[in-house]
Scaffold this motif. Structure first.
Motif, PDB file in Angstrom:
ATOM      1  N   GLU A  87       0.803  -1.215   0.000  1.00  0.00           N
ATOM      2  CA  GLU A  87       0.000   0.000   0.000  1.00  0.00           C
ATOM      3  C   GLU A  87       0.837   1.267   0.000  1.00  0.00           C
ATOM      4  O   GLU A  87       0.375   2.307  -0.424  1.00  0.00           O
ATOM      5  CB  GLU A  87      -0.943   0.021   1.219  1.00  0.00           C
ATOM      6  CG  GLU A  87      -2.109  -0.958   1.128  1.00  0.00           C
ATOM      7  CD  GLU A  87      -1.681  -2.405   1.297  1.00  0.00           C
ATOM      8  OE1 GLU A  87      -0.628  -2.638   1.930  1.00  0.00           O
ATOM      9  OE2 GLU A  87      -2.373  -3.286   0.776  1.00  0.00           O
ATOM     10  N   ASN A  88       2.031   1.211   0.549  1.00  0.00           N
ATOM     11  CA  ASN A  88       2.807   2.450   0.635  1.00  0.00           C
ATOM     12  C   ASN A  88       4.096   2.415  -0.182  1.00  0.00           C
ATOM     13  O   ASN A  88       5.045   3.103   0.101  1.00  0.00           O
ATOM     14  CB  ASN A  88       3.120   2.799   2.095  1.00  0.00           C
ATOM     15  CG  ASN A  88       4.214   1.930   2.686  1.00  0.00           C
ATOM     16  OD1 ASN A  88       4.546   0.897   2.152  1.00  0.00           O
ATOM     17  ND2 ASN A  88       4.765   2.374   3.812  1.00  0.00           N
ATOM     18  N   THR A  89       4.126   1.581  -1.234  1.00  0.00           N
ATOM     19  CA  THR A  89       5.260   1.582  -2.148  1.00  0.00           C
ATOM     20  C   THR A  89       4.822   2.027  -3.528  1.00  0.00           C
ATOM     21  O   THR A  89       3.652   1.920  -3.883  1.00  0.00           O
ATOM     22  CB  THR A  89       5.896   0.175  -2.261  1.00  0.00           C
ATOM     23  OG1 THR A  89       4.906  -0.736  -2.722  1.00  0.00           O
ATOM     24  CG2 THR A  89       6.442  -0.283  -0.926  1.00  0.00           C
ATOM     25  N   SER A  90       5.750   2.547  -4.289  1.00  0.00           N
ATOM     26  CA  SER A  90       5.454   2.990  -5.644  1.00  0.00           C
ATOM     27  C   SER A  90       6.461   2.379  -6.599  1.00  0.00           C
ATOM     28  O   SER A  90       7.641   2.288  -6.285  1.00  0.00           O
ATOM     29  CB  SER A  90       5.494   4.515  -5.738  1.00  0.00           C
ATOM     30  OG  SER A  90       6.729   4.998  -5.292  1.00  0.00           O
ATOM     31  N   LYS A  91       6.009   1.937  -7.758  1.00  0.00           N
ATOM     32  CA  LYS A  91       6.873   1.301  -8.744  1.00  0.00           C
ATOM     33  C   LYS A  91       7.512   2.380  -9.622  1.00  0.00           C
ATOM     34  O   LYS A  91       6.826   3.106 -10.331  1.00  0.00           O
ATOM     35  CB  LYS A  91       6.060   0.332  -9.606  1.00  0.00           C
ATOM     36  CG  LYS A  91       5.395  -0.800  -8.821  1.00  0.00           C
ATOM     37  CD  LYS A  91       6.420  -1.739  -8.259  1.00  0.00           C
ATOM     38  CE  LYS A  91       5.765  -3.014  -7.740  1.00  0.00           C
ATOM     39  NZ  LYS A  91       4.808  -2.774  -6.667  1.00  0.00           N
ATOM     40  N   ASN A  92       8.828   2.489  -9.565  1.00  0.00           N
ATOM     41  CA  ASN A  92       9.578   3.405 -10.400  1.00  0.00           C
ATOM     42  C   ASN A  92      10.659   2.618 -11.126  1.00  0.00           C
ATOM     43  O   ASN A  92      10.754   1.382 -11.006  1.00  0.00           O
ATOM     44  CB  ASN A  92      10.222   4.510  -9.561  1.00  0.00           C
ATOM     45  CG  ASN A  92       9.189   5.394  -8.905  1.00  0.00           C
ATOM     46  OD1 ASN A  92       8.158   5.681  -9.496  1.00  0.00           O
ATOM     47  ND2 ASN A  92       9.471   5.830  -7.686  1.00  0.00           N
ATOM     48  N   ARG A  93      11.508   3.335 -11.869  1.00  0.00           N
ATOM     49  CA  ARG A  93      12.658   2.713 -12.500  1.00  0.00           C
ATOM     50  C   ARG A  93      13.883   3.551 -12.144  1.00  0.00           C
ATOM     51  O   ARG A  93      13.788   4.749 -11.906  1.00  0.00           O
ATOM     52  CB  ARG A  93      12.474   2.620 -14.014  1.00  0.00           C
ATOM     53  CG  ARG A  93      11.145   2.001 -14.404  1.00  0.00           C
ATOM     54  CD  ARG A  93      11.133   1.544 -15.844  1.00  0.00           C
ATOM     55  NE  ARG A  93      11.802   0.268 -15.986  1.00  0.00           N
ATOM     56  CZ  ARG A  93      12.121  -0.297 -17.153  1.00  0.00           C
ATOM     57  NH1 ARG A  93      11.850   0.350 -18.275  1.00  0.00           N
ATOM     58  NH2 ARG A  93      12.713  -1.467 -17.217  1.00  0.00           N
TER      59      ARG A  93
ATOM     60  N   ALA B 152       4.496  12.304  -2.534  1.00  0.00           N
ATOM     61  CA  ALA B 152       4.874  12.649  -3.904  1.00  0.00           C
ATOM     62  C   ALA B 152       4.365  11.612  -4.886  1.00  0.00           C
ATOM     63  O   ALA B 152       4.141  10.446  -4.539  1.00  0.00           O
ATOM     64  CB  ALA B 152       6.386  12.754  -4.013  1.00  0.00           C
ATOM     65  N   ALA B 153       4.202  12.039  -6.131  1.00  0.00           N
ATOM     66  CA  ALA B 153       3.847  11.124  -7.204  1.00  0.00           C
ATOM     67  C   ALA B 153       5.097  10.373  -7.650  1.00  0.00           C
ATOM     68  O   ALA B 153       6.220  10.833  -7.428  1.00  0.00           O
ATOM     69  CB  ALA B 153       3.247  11.903  -8.374  1.00  0.00           C
ATOM     70  N   PRO B 154       4.945   9.212  -8.297  1.00  0.00           N
ATOM     71  CA  PRO B 154       6.116   8.455  -8.751  1.00  0.00           C
ATOM     72  C   PRO B 154       7.016   9.300  -9.650  1.00  0.00           C
ATOM     73  O   PRO B 154       6.546  10.018 -10.524  1.00  0.00           O
ATOM     74  CB  PRO B 154       5.493   7.288  -9.536  1.00  0.00           C
ATOM     75  CG  PRO B 154       4.142   7.105  -8.921  1.00  0.00           C
ATOM     76  CD  PRO B 154       3.685   8.482  -8.555  1.00  0.00           C
ATOM     77  N   GLY B 155       8.318   9.199  -9.399  1.00  0.00           N
ATOM     78  CA  GLY B 155       9.286   9.909 -10.213  1.00  0.00           C
ATOM     79  C   GLY B 155       9.641  11.297  -9.719  1.00  0.00           C
ATOM     80  O   GLY B 155      10.626  11.880 -10.155  1.00  0.00           O
ATOM     81  N   GLU B 156       8.848  11.867  -8.811  1.00  0.00           N
ATOM     82  CA  GLU B 156       9.130  13.209  -8.315  1.00  0.00           C
ATOM     83  C   GLU B 156      10.262  13.170  -7.303  1.00  0.00           C
ATOM     84  O   GLU B 156      10.362  12.251  -6.500  1.00  0.00           O
ATOM     85  CB  GLU B 156       7.891  13.832  -7.677  1.00  0.00           C
ATOM     86  CG  GLU B 156       6.797  14.160  -8.665  1.00  0.00           C
ATOM     87  CD  GLU B 156       5.581  14.798  -8.002  1.00  0.00           C
ATOM     88  OE1 GLU B 156       4.737  15.319  -8.737  1.00  0.00           O
ATOM     89  OE2 GLU B 156       5.492  14.757  -6.755  1.00  0.00           O
TER      90      GLU B 156
END
Length: 504
Positions: A39-45, A85-89
């Motif tokens: 729930e509190n992780t975001s997928k980035n690269r 923050a949104a992913p990548g920010e």
């Protein structure tokens, strides 16, 4: 030489950042321990080379072109407003603060197993990587040092000192793009520090040195890359200057009234300076003169006006035809970092630049006599504050603050700042070494014919000794001369209120 300078500056930077990084660590320690879940992780690269984080739909790093790898991290939040923050920010949209991880209380070991870490353990891991990185760097094992600092910055992406070390190592490894990326990050993080941090001793020096590193690294870029960066620098400068003018325009534009009357000009036989002799009494009508030297921000507005309108109607008729009035020399152009500081006095401007700005601003350059009276008053004193030299009262030497008006006690009796120290200043007059022998006793304006050189008054912070700091000192330069030690301030005729209202 480059290694020595980097090492020396690194020590200074680490000393300055000591309490900043401590406060950042404290903020992290105060975060509530929260386990990492879906729930509190975001997928980035992430770029495997520079560790820069990208949104999941990006495939290649924009800095070094490496193919990105999948990366899952805890949510990033703003340390100020706590907004997610949104992913990548990497920076908060609201207040621009660099984002921090919420929280880094768990990490994966090399086998991929979750390992619970306390904030104190994380801080120790960061410190260990930094110490190992410094050890390898001192041994000139730059690849090993790079790996240590990359692991440190992964754990603490907003650590200014780590980014500085990464920039220096990439510089040694001749990877210019990544060196610039990390130096850019240093600059951005420094600018986003709270005002109380920026007021600490050495902040201005460190900030300016980082700007100079960036400027030097940019010199080796391909022309198209350099042009892109210059455009970004100027765009960022425009925003900074606009904001500074909105806050300080009235202050920096303030003028003081110098009352009509006599004053003592020049030097006596005891000084034994022929061009300053004889000492003589001069009467001047009342006039206004700028309280401060013209700042980068005020001059930026003038340069922008010339660029946008092409209006040279206020310029001197004898100025070169191809002038755009941007300050600088063949070595330091308008993109030079010095001009990013709104409150610094503009320098590397020639007499034609100063004349055109003054006319554009509805003012004029002061005469030599007007400048000297504003600086020393009526009693013939040697310095603005009296007859005894005191280096603590003037902006002189390498430790002086370049911001105008920084030396309150050293201002003249009329309230003019930085007439001694800071920069030397253009005056309107032509220079002649024997002019005082035949100058009029009322409102002298210098020779009425060209001598090829114009008057410069007021010793700069680069003056070699106190004797050159006297208000009576006379210097000169060709109208087209530009020098890092020369700026200017403006004057204006005094019009009594009754006459001014009548003219309206």
């Amino acid at each position: 030489m480059k290694s020595f300078y980097l090492a020396t500056f690194s020590v200074i930077l680490n000393l300055f950042l000591c309490n900043i990084l401590f406060s950042q660590s404290t903020d992290r320690n105060n975060l509530e321990n929260t386990p990492i879940t879906e729930e509190n992780t975001s997928k980035n690269r992430m770029c495997p080379e520079c560790s820069r984080i990208y949104p999941g739909d990006v495939s290649f790093c924009s800095i070094d072109g490496k193919q990105l790898i999948d990366y899952t991290a805890a949510d990033l939040i703003c340390p100020t407003c706590k907004e997610k923050a949104a992913p990548g920010e990497r920076f908060c949209k609201k207040d621009g603060m660099p984002l921090i991880v919420q929280p880094i209380t768990e990490q994966k070991d090399p086998e991929g197993n979750i390992v619970n870490l306390t904030p104190a353990e994380i801080a120790r891991k960061i410190q260990t990587h930094i110490e190992e990185g410094n050890r390898f760097k001192n041994e000139e094992k730059y690849t090993e040092a790079l790996n240590e600092f990359k692991q440190a910055v992964f754990l603490h992406p907003d650590n200014i000192g780590i980014h500085f070390n990464l920039g220096g190592i990439y510089w040694k490894l001749e990877n210019q793009k990544l060196a610039l990326f990390h130096m850019d990050t240093c600059r951005d993080l420094l600018e986003m520090l709270p005002e109380e941090k920026k007021n600490q001793e050495n902040y201005q020096k460190i900030s300016q040195d980082i700007y100079l590193y960036i400027y030097k690294l940019e010199k080796g870029l391909l022309p198209e890359e350099k042009q892109k960066r210059e455009a970004l620098v100027l765009e960022k400068r425009n925003k900074k200057m606009s904001a500074a003018l909105e806050e300080n325009r009235d202050k920096w534009s303030e003028m003081v009234l110098i009352p009509a009357g006599k004053f003592v000009m020049g030097s006596g036989d005891e000084e034994f300076i022929p061009e300053e002799s004889p000492i003589h009494e001069v009467y001047l009508d009342a006039y206004y003169i700028d309280k401060y030297e013209v700042t980068n921000a005020l001059y930026w507005e003038f340069v922008r006006y010339i660029k946008e309108t092409g209006d040279h109607s206020k310029c001197h008729p004898e100025e070169p035809g191809d002038k755009n009035h941007a300050p600088g020399t063949v070595h330091t152009n308008w993109d030079y970092p010095y001009y990013d500081y709104p409150g610094y006095p503009v320098s590397r401007v020639d007499w034609y630049d100063a004349y055109a700005y003054a006319a554009w601003a509805g003012k004029r350059l002061p005469t030599e006599a007007e400048w000297e009276k504003a600086a020393r008053g009526t009693d013939g004193r040697r310095y603005p504050w009296g007859n005894v030299w005191d280096a603590t009262l003037a902006n002189v030497g390498p430790s002086g603050s370049l911001i105008v008006g920084s030396y309150e006690v050293g201002k003249s009796i009329y309230g003019c700042y930085d007439v001694i120290g800071s920069l030397s200043e253009w005056c309107n007059d032509w220079y002649h070494a024997e002019y005082y022998h035949k100058s009029p006793s009322m409102n002298p304006k210098g020779p009425d014919y060209s001598t090829g050189v114009r008057i410069i008054k007021g010793a700069s912070l680069f003056a070699p000794y106190a004797y050159k700091m006297r208000c009576a000192v006379r210097m000169f330069g060709k109208p087209e001369d530009r020098n890092k030690s020369i700026g200017f301030r403006c004057a204006k005729n005094y019009v009594p209120e009754a006459e001014e209202n009548k003219a309206k």
